[in-house]
Motif scaffolding. Structure first.
Motif, PDB file in Angstrom:
ATOM      1  N   THR A   1       0.822  -1.320   0.352  1.00 52.40           N
ATOM      2  CA  THR A   1       0.342  -0.141  -0.075  1.00 52.40           C
ATOM      3  C   THR A   1       0.579   1.287  -0.029  1.00 52.40           C
ATOM      4  OG1 THR A   1      -0.147  -0.015   2.281  1.00 52.40           O
ATOM      5  CG2 THR A   1      -1.961  -1.206   1.214  1.00 52.40           C
ATOM      6  N   ALA A   2       2.131   0.970   0.089  1.00 52.10           N
ATOM      7  CA  ALA A   2       3.019   1.748   0.177  1.00 52.10           C
ATOM      8  C   ALA A   2       5.078   2.124   0.245  1.00 52.10           C
ATOM      9  CB  ALA A   2       2.897   3.172   1.549  1.00 52.10           C
ATOM     10  N   PRO A   3       5.360   2.673  -0.488  1.00 53.54           N
ATOM     11  CA  PRO A   3       6.326   1.758  -0.622  1.00 53.54           C
ATOM     12  C   PRO A   3       7.081   1.494   0.248  1.00 53.54           C
ATOM     13  CG  PRO A   3       6.619   3.796  -1.546  1.00 53.54           C
ATOM     14  CD  PRO A   3       5.171   3.763  -0.952  1.00 53.54           C
ATOM     15  N   GLY A   4       7.221   2.346   1.769  1.00 51.67           N
ATOM     16  CA  GLY A   4       7.855   3.165   3.556  1.00 51.67           C
ATOM     17  C   GLY A   4       8.983   2.431   2.630  1.00 51.67           C
ATOM     18  N   PRO A   5      10.499   2.792   3.767  1.00 44.56           N
ATOM     19  CA  PRO A   5      11.326   2.466   3.906  1.00 44.56           C
ATOM     20  C   PRO A   5      12.444   1.503   3.594  1.00 44.56           C
ATOM     21  CG  PRO A   5      11.063   2.058   5.898  1.00 44.56           C
ATOM     22  CD  PRO A   5      10.341   2.426   4.824  1.00 44.56           C
ATOM     23  N   LEU A   6      12.070   0.970   2.573  1.00 48.38           N
ATOM     24  CA  LEU A   6      13.267   0.857   1.310  1.00 48.38           C
ATOM     25  C   LEU A   6      14.246   1.136   0.409  1.00 48.38           C
ATOM     26  CD1 LEU A   6      10.496  -1.460  -0.397  1.00 48.38           C
ATOM     27  CD2 LEU A   6      11.597  -1.712   1.387  1.00 48.38           C
ATOM     28  N   ASP A   7      15.121   0.713   0.400  1.00 44.95           N
ATOM     29  CA  ASP A   7      16.257   0.841  -0.542  1.00 44.95           C
ATOM     30  C   ASP A   7      15.797   0.701  -1.818  1.00 44.95           C
ATOM     31  OD1 ASP A   7      16.521  -1.407  -1.597  1.00 44.95           O
ATOM     32  OD2 ASP A   7      17.632  -2.567   0.159  1.00 44.95           O
ATOM     33  N   GLU A   8      16.855   1.409  -2.682  1.00 39.95           N
ATOM     34  CA  GLU A   8      16.541   1.238  -4.324  1.00 39.95           C
ATOM     35  C   GLU A   8      16.396  -0.095  -4.506  1.00 39.95           C
ATOM     36  OE1 GLU A   8      18.484   3.353  -7.779  1.00 39.95           O
ATOM     37  OE2 GLU A   8      17.052   4.870  -6.433  1.00 39.95           O
ATOM     38  N   SER A   9      16.718  -1.176  -4.505  1.00 35.28           N
ATOM     39  CA  SER A   9      16.912  -2.089  -5.341  1.00 35.28           C
ATOM     40  C   SER A   9      15.705  -3.185  -5.307  1.00 35.28           C
ATOM     41  CB  SER A   9      18.021  -3.026  -4.959  1.00 35.28           C
ATOM     42  OG  SER A   9      17.929  -4.569  -5.647  1.00 35.28           O
ATOM     43  N   ALA A  10      15.521  -2.919  -3.574  1.00 37.79           N
ATOM     44  CA  ALA A  10      13.592  -3.705  -3.197  1.00 37.79           C
ATOM     45  C   ALA A  10      12.938  -2.723  -3.434  1.00 37.79           C
ATOM     46  CB  ALA A  10      14.274  -3.916  -1.341  1.00 37.79           C
ATOM     47  N   LEU A  11      12.995  -1.405  -3.954  1.00 37.00           N
ATOM     48  CA  LEU A  11      11.898  -1.151  -3.809  1.00 37.00           C
ATOM     49  C   LEU A  11      11.519  -1.250  -5.377  1.00 37.00           C
ATOM     50  CD1 LEU A  11       9.769   1.647  -3.399  1.00 37.00           C
ATOM     51  CD2 LEU A  11      11.515   3.148  -3.857  1.00 37.00           C
ATOM     52  N   LYS A  12      12.604  -1.241  -5.937  1.00 41.31           N
ATOM     53  CA  LYS A  12      12.343  -1.905  -7.544  1.00 41.31           C
ATOM     54  C   LYS A  12      11.814  -3.161  -7.793  1.00 41.31           C
ATOM     55  CE  LYS A  12      15.504   1.373  -9.890  1.00 41.31           C
ATOM     56  NZ  LYS A  12      16.640   1.554 -10.487  1.00 41.31           N
ATOM     57  N   GLU A  13      11.832  -3.896  -7.127  1.00 40.95           N
ATOM     58  CA  GLU A  13      11.692  -5.537  -6.839  1.00 40.95           C
ATOM     59  C   GLU A  13      10.456  -5.132  -6.504  1.00 40.95           C
ATOM     60  OE1 GLU A  13      12.105  -9.336  -5.134  1.00 40.95           O
ATOM     61  OE2 GLU A  13      13.511  -8.224  -4.197  1.00 40.95           O
ATOM     62  N   LEU A  14       9.645  -4.360  -5.525  1.00 41.24           N
ATOM     63  CA  LEU A  14       8.185  -4.181  -5.125  1.00 41.24           C
ATOM     64  C   LEU A  14       7.069  -3.855  -5.810  1.00 41.24           C
ATOM     65  CD1 LEU A  14       7.415  -3.183  -1.624  1.00 41.24           C
ATOM     66  CD2 LEU A  14       6.243  -1.741  -3.672  1.00 41.24           C
ATOM     67  N   ILE A  15       8.271  -2.726  -7.243  1.00 39.26           N
ATOM     68  CA  ILE A  15       6.687  -2.022  -8.018  1.00 39.26           C
ATOM     69  C   ILE A  15       6.934  -3.105  -9.021  1.00 39.26           C
ATOM     70  CG2 ILE A  15       7.703  -0.422 -10.085  1.00 39.26           C
ATOM     71  CD1 ILE A  15       9.121   1.637  -7.911  1.00 39.26           C
ATOM     72  N   ALA A  16       8.241  -3.623  -9.383  1.00 42.45           N
ATOM     73  CA  ALA A  16       7.984  -4.103 -10.759  1.00 42.45           C
ATOM     74  C   ALA A  16       6.763  -5.616 -10.585  1.00 42.45           C
ATOM     75  CB  ALA A  16       9.366  -5.504 -10.870  1.00 42.45           C
ATOM     76  N   GLY A  17       6.479  -6.450  -9.392  1.00 46.53           N
ATOM     77  CA  GLY A  17       5.354  -7.053  -8.775  1.00 46.53           C
ATOM     78  C   GLY A  17       4.046  -6.255  -8.492  1.00 46.53           C
ATOM     79  N   GLU A  18       3.805  -5.134  -8.705  1.00 48.94           N
ATOM     80  CA  GLU A  18       2.597  -3.891  -8.587  1.00 48.94           C
ATOM     81  C   GLU A  18       2.420  -3.939  -9.799  1.00 48.94           C
ATOM     82  OE1 GLU A  18       0.683  -3.788  -5.777  1.00 48.94           O
ATOM     83  OE2 GLU A  18       2.104  -4.807  -5.114  1.00 48.94           O
ATOM     84  N   LEU A  19       3.183  -3.456 -10.486  1.00 45.67           N
ATOM     85  CA  LEU A  19       2.760  -3.463 -12.208  1.00 45.67           C
ATOM     86  C   LEU A  19       1.900  -4.586 -13.054  1.00 45.67           C
ATOM     87  CD1 LEU A  19       6.509  -1.176 -13.485  1.00 45.67           C
ATOM     88  CD2 LEU A  19       4.038  -1.059 -13.209  1.00 45.67           C
ATOM     89  N   ALA A  20       2.884  -5.824 -12.709  1.00 41.04           N
ATOM     90  CA  ALA A  20       2.350  -7.336 -12.466  1.00 41.04           C
ATOM     91  C   ALA A  20       0.746  -7.197 -12.402  1.00 41.04           C
ATOM     92  CB  ALA A  20       3.467  -8.359 -12.807  1.00 41.04           C
ATOM     93  N   ALA A  21       1.046  -7.205 -11.028  1.00 43.41           N
ATOM     94  CA  ALA A  21      -0.619  -6.880 -10.343  1.00 43.41           C
ATOM     95  C   ALA A  21      -1.758  -6.411 -11.295  1.00 43.41           C
ATOM     96  CB  ALA A  21      -0.628  -7.369  -8.676  1.00 43.41           C
ATOM     97  N   VAL A  22      -1.321  -4.926 -10.626  1.00 45.13           N
ATOM     98  CA  VAL A  22      -2.384  -4.088 -11.603  1.00 45.13           C
ATOM     99  C   VAL A  22      -2.378  -4.645 -12.994  1.00 45.13           C
ATOM    100  CG1 VAL A  22      -0.848  -2.330 -12.573  1.00 45.13           C
ATOM    101  CG2 VAL A  22      -3.089  -2.097 -11.939  1.00 45.13           C
ATOM    102  N   ARG A  23      -1.717  -5.120 -14.093  1.00 39.47           N
ATOM    103  CA  ARG A  23      -2.006  -5.472 -15.634  1.00 39.47           C
ATOM    104  C   ARG A  23      -2.840  -6.565 -15.454  1.00 39.47           C
ATOM    105  NH1 ARG A  23       0.621  -3.135 -19.508  1.00 39.47           N
ATOM    106  NH2 ARG A  23      -0.618  -1.323 -18.078  1.00 39.47           N
ATOM    107  N   ASP A  24      -2.585  -7.738 -14.488  1.00 38.59           N
ATOM    108  CA  ASP A  24      -3.258  -8.906 -14.582  1.00 38.59           C
ATOM    109  C   ASP A  24      -4.495  -8.682 -14.479  1.00 38.59           C
ATOM    110  OD1 ASP A  24      -1.042 -10.227 -15.374  1.00 38.59           O
ATOM    111  OD2 ASP A  24      -0.756 -11.433 -12.832  1.00 38.59           O
ATOM    112  N   ARG A  25      -5.072  -7.412 -13.641  1.00 34.66           N
ATOM    113  CA  ARG A  25      -6.360  -7.383 -13.102  1.00 34.66           C
ATOM    114  C   ARG A  25      -6.758  -6.143 -14.623  1.00 34.66           C
ATOM    115  NH1 ARG A  25      -8.429  -2.631  -9.351  1.00 34.66           N
ATOM    116  NH2 ARG A  25     -10.389  -2.802  -8.554  1.00 34.66           N
TER     117      ARG A  25
END
Length: 446
Positions: free
Chosen positions: A2-26
């Motif tokens: 629900t929000a990126p939170g205090p993640l390093d850049e690599s972890a944030l990018k991984e999280l973003i890629a997952g959310e992009l995939a999930a919303v496209r599936d929807r």
């Protein structure tokens, strides 16, 4: 997420890629399956776009912001920008445009996505660049697509003469329904923190954080139910001009409406509703849905109350009087599944008393999910508002023509709603998943 939170850049990018995939599936799930090309390109109502327009639009928006703006990549299909610019073409005329066919639209958005993921590796989330800081622009694009998915669900609800496509579960996923919170909740007078200045993916209209001092008031513990709304109807609420705002009375007379959208009566006089192609009895305990602002306002007047202001709504939802601060969600700062009817799980509002674990610090229930809730407030910017990253997201809608809605619906994804999130629409709109709760002023509420 629900929000990126205090993640390093690599972890944030991984999280973003997952959310992009999930919303496209929807998105693809709402535009494939049993739908043929004619159904995807048809316009079921002048209030809505053809489904294929929404599908290509989310890809074009993604290209504009994640490829061109964030990654500095040359335009892929600049000749289609005008077709998918929501401000250039109102919904009523979009079927007349030379839109991409469904297969072309899917190929286009897939190519955009592939390039976005390739570019994501090299994009830097520079804290000095507000567009990319904290991954903001990626969060903006993911939320935008989820919002269009909710719009596509509203389009599906408007479809008639076609087989039902959505087959949701019949019961809430959180076990037995608790006893519904009864009546009203008193909210004491005093200041609270409204809006946000530090939520990394919040929109411009949610900013900046500011103090608002409110007098005491009462707010309904639950949204108004179908049973309560039927009582208003049976008492002649639609025929009593004293219940209605003058413009609402004009709307009532011009439209001929005497019940929420998609409602009808059977031969015995019982109320039925059409939900995604199925006709079923109106569930008494569910929040009333598909009512416009004028209808909500008329009910509140009939009940001797009023609609809450959006500040009253947000204080009841977010303020923790013990901690002396506002929460991101009614129950706390982290999203927890099972505390709200969000994410297109039920395809309907849940019965009163459901999701009791999602109550606010004041004990006000279901302020996120189920139905968008009309407030009495016009849509305006907060003190110190600054448009970002473009005026057409919020600023062009400011003024008395649009009323603010809060809280999200069963169709809203958890990533695309929070206690500060503001929606808005014309007071005559009913195709969206809207309901309401009431409030009233109080002297010395404690």
């Amino acid at each position: 997420m629900t929000a990126p939170g205090p993640l390093d850049e690599s972890a944030l990018k991984e999280l973003i890629a997952g959310e992009l995939a999930a919303v496209r599936d929807r998105s693809l799930g709402l535009t494939t399956g049993a739908l043929d090309e004619a159904e995807l390109t048809a316009q079921v109502s002048p209030l809505m776009s053809p489904l294929v327009w929404d599908l290509a639009h989310v890809g074009n928006y993604e290209e504009l912001w994640l490829l061109r703006a964030a990654a500095g990549i040359e335009p892929m299909r600049p000749e289609i920008d005008d077709l998918y610019d929501a401000f250039e073409h109102p919904r009523s005329e979009r079927p007349t445009l030379p839109l991409l066919a469904p297969g072309e639209a899917r190929a286009y958005i897939a190519t955009v996505r592939s390039k976005v993921l390739d570019a994501l590796d090299s994009v830097r989330f520079d804290p000095a660049n507000p567009l990319t800081s904290g991954g903001f622009v990626y969060g903006m694009v993911v939320q935008h697509e989820h919002m269009h998915d909710e719009t596509m669900l509203a389009t599906h609800q408007l479809r008639t003469g076609a087989p039902a496509l959505l087959d949701p579960p019949a019961a809430p996923p959180d076990g037995p329904v608790a006893a519904a919170a009864a009546g009203e909740v008193p909210i004491p007078a005093g200041p609270f923190e409204m809006g946000t200045s530090d939520d990394p993916w919040a929109y411009d209209n949610e900013r900046p954080h500011h103090l608002v001092d409110l007098p005491a008031y009462y707010i309904d513990a639950e949204p108004v139910t179908n049973a309560a709304y039927i009582a208003f109807m049976e008492a002649g609420g639609y025929d009593d001009p004293s219940c209605w705002h003058p413009k609402g009375w004009e709307w009532r007379n011009a439209s001929g409406k005497r019940a929420p959208a998609f409602w009808s009566r059977d031969g015995g006089g019982a109320w039925l509703r059409r939900r995604f192609g199925r006709v079923e009895p109106v569930p008494a305990a569910e929040p009333v849905q598909h009512v416009c602002w004028y209808e909500a306002d008329a009910y509140a007047r009939w009940a001797g109350k009023r609609l809450p202001t959006e500040a009253e709504w947000e204080k009841a939802a977010r303020w923790d009087p013990v901690a002396g601060r506002s929460r991101r969600f009614p129950w706390g700062d982290a999203y927890e599944p099972g505390r709200a009817n969000l994410g297109q799980v039920l395809h309907r509002p849940a019965a009163a008393g459901s999701f009791a674990a999602g109550a606010s610090a004041y004990g006000v229930c279901r302020m996120l999910g189920d139905v968008w809730e009309w407030t009495s407030s016009d849509f305006h910017g907060y003190p110190g508002f600054r448009s970002f990253p473009y005026k057409e997201y919020s600023e062009v809608f400011f003024g008395p023509d649009h009323k603010v809605l809060r809280g999200g619906s069963w169709a809203t994804h958890p990533l695309a709603v929070r206690g500060t999130f503001r929606n808005w629409d014309y007071p005559i709109r009913r195709q969206i998943f809207t309901g309401f709760r009431c409030a009233r002023s109080a002297e010395g509420a404690a």
